[in-house]
Design an enzyme around this catalytic site. Structure first.
Site, PDB file in Angstrom:
ATOM      1  N   ARG A 156      -1.002  -4.686  -3.969  1.00 53.86           N
ATOM      2  CA  ARG A 156      -0.127  -4.262  -2.858  1.00 53.86           C
ATOM      3  C   ARG A 156       0.627  -2.974  -3.192  1.00 53.86           C
ATOM      4  O   ARG A 156       1.173  -2.824  -4.269  1.00 53.86           O
ATOM      5  CB  ARG A 156       0.874  -5.390  -2.547  1.00 53.86           C
ATOM      6  CG  ARG A 156       1.982  -4.970  -1.591  1.00 53.86           C
ATOM      7  CD  ARG A 156       2.592  -6.144  -0.903  1.00 53.86           C
ATOM      8  NE  ARG A 156       3.404  -6.985  -1.773  1.00 53.86           N
ATOM      9  CZ  ARG A 156       4.036  -8.074  -1.343  1.00 53.86           C
ATOM     10  NH1 ARG A 156       3.939  -8.460  -0.087  1.00 53.86           N
ATOM     11  NH2 ARG A 156       4.747  -8.796  -2.184  1.00 53.86           N
ATOM     12  N   ARG A 189       5.934  -3.033  -6.105  1.00 53.64           N
ATOM     13  CA  ARG A 189       7.144  -3.804  -6.374  1.00 53.64           C
ATOM     14  C   ARG A 189       7.135  -4.290  -7.816  1.00 53.64           C
ATOM     15  O   ARG A 189       6.093  -4.684  -8.336  1.00 53.64           O
ATOM     16  CB  ARG A 189       7.217  -5.015  -5.424  1.00 53.64           C
ATOM     17  CG  ARG A 189       7.854  -4.679  -4.118  1.00 53.64           C
ATOM     18  CD  ARG A 189       7.689  -5.787  -3.122  1.00 53.64           C
ATOM     19  NE  ARG A 189       8.153  -7.100  -3.576  1.00 53.64           N
ATOM     20  CZ  ARG A 189       8.177  -8.174  -2.796  1.00 53.64           C
ATOM     21  NH1 ARG A 189       7.764  -8.090  -1.542  1.00 53.64           N
ATOM     22  NH2 ARG A 189       8.607  -9.325  -3.254  1.00 53.64           N
ATOM     23  N   ARG A 200       7.284 -17.169  -8.463  1.00 54.12           N
ATOM     24  CA  ARG A 200       7.518 -17.090  -7.014  1.00 54.12           C
ATOM     25  C   ARG A 200       6.756 -18.211  -6.295  1.00 54.12           C
ATOM     26  O   ARG A 200       7.250 -18.799  -5.338  1.00 54.12           O
ATOM     27  CB  ARG A 200       7.108 -15.704  -6.497  1.00 54.12           C
ATOM     28  CG  ARG A 200       8.040 -14.604  -7.017  1.00 54.12           C
ATOM     29  CD  ARG A 200       7.439 -13.223  -6.928  1.00 54.12           C
ATOM     30  NE  ARG A 200       7.320 -12.730  -5.574  1.00 54.12           N
ATOM     31  CZ  ARG A 200       6.547 -11.687  -5.229  1.00 54.12           C
ATOM     32  NH1 ARG A 200       5.819 -11.059  -6.133  1.00 54.12           N
ATOM     33  NH2 ARG A 200       6.500 -11.302  -3.990  1.00 54.12           N
TER      34      ARG A 200
END
Ligand code: ADP
Ligand code: AMP
Length: 243
Positions: A156, A189, A200
């Site tokens: 990403r 990120r 997570r």
């Protein structure tokens, strides 16, 4: 923007905004929650739903990252948990959402992306809405197998100021590392690593899955096949929201 003199705004921009408001005036109000693990596609689908239904897009993760970058007291409190892939405190995010929902852009409703993530947050949200005589209309559950998520998360790339999301393999930008619209640099990120993803996902299964049960009991959850290609997921969303 409060001091903008409308005479100085180019006619084309004024017309576009007028047309948008005209189109939006016939849309029904909608209050939506997008729930799913990291990388399930919530941020990818949100701008499409936002434009179609004239809603505001409230992503607590984006707001917290902005607070961390600006080194505000809130950002300082949130940073450690975020770096480790753990959830920040309920009070902190409930406060942010309570404030954000008052924005004029949320007048026709909102898309909550990444909130509520605990049952306590869901209960507090219900209380906030009840005070306004409002309620959540639909919860879109981005159901997906954990095994698919590592490749999505580690590939990403993000344009921080707009929230536009790319993927090296599944949604590449025209020029690698550069935003298609502004030409500005993209970032990865800090928590988009395989190691932090494990925490997570653990937080998602332990703390957020019960939120899906909470709303299932109210009969407002729609399950999506989030492993499908982006356009197919958009079609599923459109089908659910048109019902
Ligand atoms: P979330 O907001 O749920 O964390 P994103 O929307 O940011 O997830 O998607 C995570 C990554 O996967 C992004 O790089 C995005 O481009 C990509 N992606 C999103 N939806 C799909 C999909 N349906 N198929 C393949 N890749 C996707
Ligand atoms: P996201 O951008 O949704 O992946 O969120 C990034 C990080 O922000 C999470 O790993 C949490 O540390 C924090 N966060 C975002 N939303 C919430 C929330 N509703 N409750 C608690 N922590 C949150």
């Amino acid at each position: 923007m409060a001091n903008t003199n409308l005479e100085d705004v180019p006619s084309e921009n004024l017309m576009t905004e007028l047309l948008r408001r005209f189109k939006c005036s016939s849309k029904p109000d909608k209050r939506l929650i997008l729930v799913g693990p990291p990388g399930s596609g919530k941020g990818t689908q949100s701008p499409i739903i936002k434009d179609e239904y004239c809603l505001c897009h409230l992503a607590t993760g984006d707001m917290l990252r902005a607070a961390v970058a600006a080194k505000t007291p809130l950002g300082t409190k949130a940073k450690e948990a975020m770096d480790k892939g753990e959830l920040v405190s309920d009070d902190l995010v409930v406060g942010i959402i309570d404030e954000a929902m008052k924005k004029p852009s949320c007048q026709k409703g909102f898309i909550l992306d990444g909130f509520p993530r605990t049952v306590v947050q869901a209960q507090k949200l219900d209380e906030m809405l009840e005070k306004q005589g409002a309620k959540i209309d639909k919860v879109l559950n981005f159901a997906i197998d954990d095994a698919i998520l590592e490749e999505r998360i580690t590939g990403r790339w993000i344009h921080p100021s707009s929230g536009r999301t790319y993927h090296t393999k599944f949604a590449p930008s025209k020029v690698p590392g550069v935003d298609d619209v502004t030409g500005e640099p993209l970032i990865q990120r800090k928590d988009d690593t395989a190691a932090v993803l494990k925490s997570r996902l653990d937080a998602f299964h332990r703390q957020t899955e019960p939120v899906i049960d909470y709303y299932s009991k109210k009969g407002i959850v729609a399950n999506l096949h989030a492993e499908k290609p982006p356009k197919e997921v958009t079609s599923q969303v459109e089908k659910v929201l048109s019902q």
